[in-house]
Design a protein around this motif. Structure first.
Motif, PDB file in Angstrom:
ATOM      1  N   GLU A 131       0.835  -1.198   0.000  1.00  0.00           N
ATOM      2  CA  GLU A 131       0.000   0.000   0.000  1.00  0.00           C
ATOM      3  C   GLU A 131       0.872   1.251   0.000  1.00  0.00           C
ATOM      4  O   GLU A 131       1.777   1.394   0.826  1.00  0.00           O
ATOM      5  N   LYS A 132       0.589   2.137  -0.929  1.00  0.00           N
ATOM      6  CA  LYS A 132       1.281   3.430  -1.030  1.00  0.00           C
ATOM      7  C   LYS A 132       0.292   4.509  -0.620  1.00  0.00           C
ATOM      8  O   LYS A 132      -0.790   4.626  -1.192  1.00  0.00           O
ATOM      9  N   PHE A 133       0.677   5.287   0.393  1.00  0.00           N
ATOM     10  CA  PHE A 133      -0.226   6.284   0.962  1.00  0.00           C
ATOM     11  C   PHE A 133       0.413   7.655   0.908  1.00  0.00           C
ATOM     12  O   PHE A 133       1.560   7.839   1.324  1.00  0.00           O
ATOM     13  N   ASP A 134      -0.339   8.614   0.387  1.00  0.00           N
ATOM     14  CA  ASP A 134       0.115  10.007   0.336  1.00  0.00           C
ATOM     15  C   ASP A 134      -0.982  10.894   0.902  1.00  0.00           C
ATOM     16  O   ASP A 134      -2.163  10.735   0.549  1.00  0.00           O
ATOM     17  N   LEU A 135      -0.601  11.821   1.770  1.00  0.00           N
ATOM     18  CA  LEU A 135      -1.564  12.723   2.395  1.00  0.00           C
ATOM     19  C   LEU A 135      -1.024  14.141   2.394  1.00  0.00           C
ATOM     20  O   LEU A 135       0.168  14.369   2.621  1.00  0.00           O
ATOM     21  N   ASN A 136      -1.913  15.091   2.135  1.00  0.00           N
ATOM     22  CA  ASN A 136      -1.576  16.509   2.195  1.00  0.00           C
ATOM     23  C   ASN A 136      -2.691  17.250   2.919  1.00  0.00           C
ATOM     24  O   ASN A 136      -3.873  17.050   2.619  1.00  0.00           O
ATOM     25  N   LEU A 137      -2.303  18.082   3.887  1.00  0.00           N
ATOM     26  CA  LEU A 137      -3.267  18.864   4.642  1.00  0.00           C
ATOM     27  C   LEU A 137      -2.696  20.262   4.860  1.00  0.00           C
ATOM     28  O   LEU A 137      -1.562  20.410   5.331  1.00  0.00           O
ATOM     29  N   VAL A 138      -3.467  21.268   4.507  1.00  0.00           N
ATOM     30  CA  VAL A 138      -3.047  22.654   4.704  1.00  0.00           C
ATOM     31  C   VAL A 138      -4.194  23.429   5.327  1.00  0.00           C
ATOM     32  O   VAL A 138      -5.366  23.204   5.025  1.00  0.00           O
TER      33      VAL A 138
END
Length: 930
Positions: free
Chosen positions: A628-635
């Motif tokens: 599993e490849k997980f990418d997260l972005n939060l601004v």
């Protein structure tokens, strides 16, 4: 967005009406039919292309991609059928009774041929023996360690929604009446899926799915997988809750249900509430509570850019109705309509199925004496909650040859409007007494659509399965209003605290919108390896996109005005009256914090390969690897705040081993690695004051994902179909477990999150379901089934060493119960016309709120829950009357902690944190199937 959801509900109603108008034609036939599945006796895999025919006739059918067959147009009477499939022994099943306008369900098991000899071997069975044998085979041959509950058992309980149902399953409990805890692990360590597609978190302030949003009558079955296989999403540690709704029914039907309920401390009592609109009863706010589109911006308010006239105009656009309305709490109301339709098309008898349902529930509940004692407060509250739940389901499926296409749609909306009146002292602000008012409306909505295809390929029964899904979650608080009056000395007047703005008295306007797009494809291929093997490959992808916006707005009194002191003495009904607003006594103010607004997205891409191998007659191993490849972005809207970025690649191996000790007993063992990722809310710096918890909640952008190594061992024995005895043991080791961090050194407690250095959980489970015919062979004992499940859990997490001295160096995981007990008795009489079901639940003392530096952890004390349901079928068993009772003992919820600066000793008395009662519920309902 609200208009879009209204249109969706209206569309579902339109479909339902159209189908209802045609319902009369569904039952005009005088013939019946036989339908079911053909499955492999050794593995419970369905067989594609098996031939099922009526002996002595030319009438026959082939099984579809799900192994399903239908033999229709049969005159009433008894039949014998013959099942053939290449490489398997043929089987005849006799004594199958068909009734006019009815469907006779029959799942059939067939065994692989013992040799390649040309002589055909025919195994003979009867309808009763085959029905029992098929159920037994499905139970025994599941791949992983799991527990579940079927729609039939759901019908026999008083459970109204999925959260009530889940607490019946071994090792599962429910927290706050809606969040699932599996094997002592709190909601954040469990995942949920609906019809094969993932469900998002429904909560703005925690990682959790609110299971009370799905009505129980729309559910076909629920399974909790407690061990992982490579074809399952890897982000859980306690359990993966899989909810399946109904698609192609076995026969045509229209079911109408109506029910009314009585709560012992609410119904017909005085019910207090704030502003109410008529369409609150339909689950929608009428819009008068929300901010208007041209409402002043945050900068206009905080920089004092509004002239006096515009200030008054902006205030008047708010809903300033603070009246406390009194009415009589109405009985709980439940209404539901479900239509099932199945048609055979063409010479090949392809099947087109439709299941459409509407549900409605309204409840008005009162908690008359809600006690809170924490730190410096001693509060007594009355809580009044008005709750409406509206649900619609529309599922369509078309099965043709070795193919099946399904479109499943679910919409559910919950409106909870709670009014709280609280009194009592708070010595931290030197008040002798307080009068606190909270008007708190919460709207939650879930829309989910899934398009799924299943296709049989080639000669080896290989199978291709895919799905595409879209989900939308809404969570709105359009105007949470809070006002407090304080009295500093006995006998003095109560004075409204409106001279400044803080989160304890601000009006909260928040909006959460999340979209989830997901897709996956799985391919099954039988391969020549060992005795029997299946290779399974798959890919999946999920994209989440969330926007969250919160504004804390309030009216602040101009203390320079000579009338300000008199205004502060006004009762709540006139405190913000039109005359005070028009005279300019109030200024519009706002708490400016740009971290209260954030956008976030994540992408999860996964692939897996696994083998399901039969080695000899007794051994089965399911093993493989998932990546599993997980990418997260939060601004946030704050340009100075740290942006959150996660980028993880995880390899998740697993192996599930099953050894068939006897024809009725299995020994299972498994190892698997899973993960738990931080939720958007746990990463966001947004700070929210919870007036019920008396604490602020805030995220931590430095959180990392948790890696969990899991091991399980289980012995299971199936004395007969539908009966089980099992014993399981498990162990889980956590790296970077995510836990709440309590900072209670200041006057207001702050809750955030941290990654612990080490944590573990271990325990065992026992489950038994058995007919009482071993006591006596009479029909009474044969028709009585007793069941029980017991879960014993232990856990330990190490508290952070962050320079703050903590009362507890280590503690159990939050939400982990040391034991969970579920038990019940089911009895039927009068040829199944009368059914009686008694249910019992108790869970051990568990942490509700982790301890900090000043106060110990808060524990929820055990309480006994007793439920029952009595059902009686009438009008040729087409109708059923049900009388139900839930929580009939009505023991108070009690949460305690240690006040003297020492760790709390479990099973001790402690000091009350909160204590309340919800009342017992009794309901009478009637369902009729046309």
């Amino acid at each position: 967005m609200k208009l879009i959801h209204v249109k969706k509900v209206l569309s579902a109603i339109t479909i339902l009406i159209v189908l209802s108008l045609n319902a009369g034609s569904l039952f005009a036939q005088g013939t019946g039919r036989i339908s079911g599945k053909v499955i492999d006796q050794k593995t419970s895999e369905t067989l594609i292309g098996a031939t099922v025919n009526i002996e002595g006739t030319t009438k026959a059918a082939a099984t579809d991609v799900e192994g399903h067959y239908v033999l229709s147009g049969l005159a009433p009477g008894k039949y014998t059928i013959l099942v053939r499939y290449i490489g398997y022994q043929s089987k005849t099943v006799s004594d199958i009774e068909v009734k006019a306008n009815g469907n006779t369900p029959l799942d059939i098991t067939v065994a692989p041929a013992e040799s390649q000899a040309l002589k055909e071997v025919v195994v003979r069975s009867t309808y009763r023996k085959e029905s029992v044998g098929a159920l037994y085979a499905i139970q025994k041959n599941s791949v992983s360690i799991s527990d579940g509950i079927s729609s039939e058992l759901i019908k026999k309980s008083p459970d109204r929604n999925t959260s009530d149902v889940l607490k019946r399953i071994s090792g599962a409990t429910i927290q706050d009446n809606k969040f699932v805890v599996v094997r002592g692990l709190s909601d954040r360590y469990n995942t949920a899926s609906l019809d094969g597609a993932p469900l998002p978190s429904t909560e703005p302030n925690r990682k959790a799915f609110s299971f009370d949003i799905v009505p129980s009558n729309l559910v076909d079955n629920i399974i909790i997988s407690k061990t992982a296989s490579p074809d399952m999403a890897g982000d859980f540690a306690g359990g993966s809750v899989q909810i399946l709704t109904k698609d192609i029914p076995d026969e045509n039907f229209v079911t109408v249900g109506i029910g009314y309920g009585y709560n012992t401390q609410s119904t017909f009592k005085d019910f207090k509430s704030g502003y109410r609109s008529a369409i609150d009863y339909l689950g929608f706010d009428d819009g008068t509570r929300k901010l208007v589109s041209n409402f002043p911006t945050t900068s206009q308010i905080t920089l004092r850019q509004l002239p006096a006239k515009q200030n008054i105009q902006a205030i008047n656009t708010l809903n300033n109705d603070y009246n406390v309305y009194t009415s009589k709490a109405l009985p709980t109301q439940n209404y539901q309509v479900t239509i099932g339709n199945v048609k055979e098309i063409g010479e090949n008898k392809n099947r087109l199925g439709t299941t459409v349902a509407l549900t409605y529930r309204n409840a008005q509940t009162i908690v008359p004496d809600f006690i809170q004692q924490y730190d410096n407060v001693d509060y007594r509250s009355q809580q009044n909650k008005f709750s409406t739940n509206v649900g619609a389901l529309a599922n369509f499926a078309y099965s043709f040859g070795k193919n099946k296409i399904t479109l499943k749609n679910l919409y559910n909306r919950v409106l909870d409007d709670q009014f709280t009146y609280r009194t009592g002292p708070n010595t931290s602000n030197s008040s002798n007494d307080n009068r606190f008012y909270a008007y708190d409306l919460l709207e939650k909505a879930l829309f989910k659509t899934t398009l799924e295809g299943e296709h049989g390929l080639g000669e080896k029964s290989s199978k291709l399965k895919w799905n595409l899904s879209y989900s939308n979650i809404l969570n709105d608080q359009p105007d949470q209003k809070k006002v407090n009056y304080t009295q500093h000395n006995a006998g003095e007047d109560f004075v409204a605290q409106i001279t400044n703005l803080n989160k304890e008295n601000a009006r909260l306007f928040s909006h959460l919108n999340e979209n989830i797009y997901a897709g996956k494809v799985d391919y099954n291929l039988p391969v020549n390896l060992f005795k029997q093997s299946t290779l399974k490959l798959g890919l999946s992808s999920q994209y989440r996109d969330r926007t969250f916006d919160a504004r804390f707005i309030g009216l602040v009194l101009n203390t320079n005005d000579p009338n300000s002191d008199a205004v502060r003495l006004r009762p709540i009904q006139t405190l913000f009256g039109p005359n005070a607003i028009a005279s300019g006594l109030y200024n519009l103010d706002e708490l400016q914090n740009l971290t209260d607004r954030y956008t976030a997205n994540s992408t999860t891409n996964a692939g897996y390969a696994m083998l399901d191998s039969k080695i000899g007659e007794h051994v089965r191993i399911v093993y493989g690897l998932r990546a599993e490849k997980f990418d997260l972005n939060l601004v946030t809207k704050d340009p100075t705040a740290k942006a959150v970025n996660l980028d993880n690649l995880d390899l998740l191996p697993s192996v599930n081993f099953t050894y068939a000790l006897t024809a009725k007993a299995n020994l299972r063992a498994s190892y698997y690695r899973t993960i738990a990722r931080p939720e958007f809310r746990e990463l966001a710096l947004f700070s929210y004051y919870d007036y019920e918890l008396l604490a602020n909640q805030q995220g931590n952008p430095d959180l990392q994902r948790t890696v969990i190594d899991n091991a399980d061992l289980r012995y299971e024995f199936y004395p007969a179909a539908g009966q089980i005895f099992s014993v399981s043991a498990f162990y889980k080791k956590f790296q970077n477990a995510i836990e709440p961090l309590i900072q209670d050194e200041n006057s207001t407690t702050n809750i955030t999150y941290f990654n612990s250095k080490s944590a573990y959980v271990y325990g065992f489970e026992l489950e038994a379901r058995k007919s009482l015919d071993f006591i006596n062979s009479s029909n009474f004992f044969k028709n009585t089934t007793a069941y029980a499940n017991l879960s014993i859990n232990r856990s330990k997490v190490t508290n952070p060493t962050d320079g703050i001295p903590r009362l507890e160096k280590s503690r159990p995981l939050v939400g982990q119960s040391p034991y969970v007990i579920n038990a019940g008795l089911q009895h039927t009489e009068m040829n199944n016309k009368l059914s009686i079901n008694i249910l019992y639940n108790r869970l051990g003392e568990r942490i509700f709120f982790a301890g900090g530096g000043r106060f110990s952890s808060i524990y929820e004390k055990p309480r006994d829950m007793l439920d029952f349901q009595i059902g009686y079928k009438v009008i040729k068993s087409r109708g059923e009357i049900k009388f139900s009772g839930s929580d009939v003992l009505n023991q108070r919820y009690n949460f305690v902690y240690q006040l003297d600066g020492k760790p709390y000793a479990p099973s001790g008395t402690g000091t009350t944190f909160k204590n309340y009662s919800m009342g017992s519920n009794y309901s009478l309902s009637f369902n009729y199937t046309f």
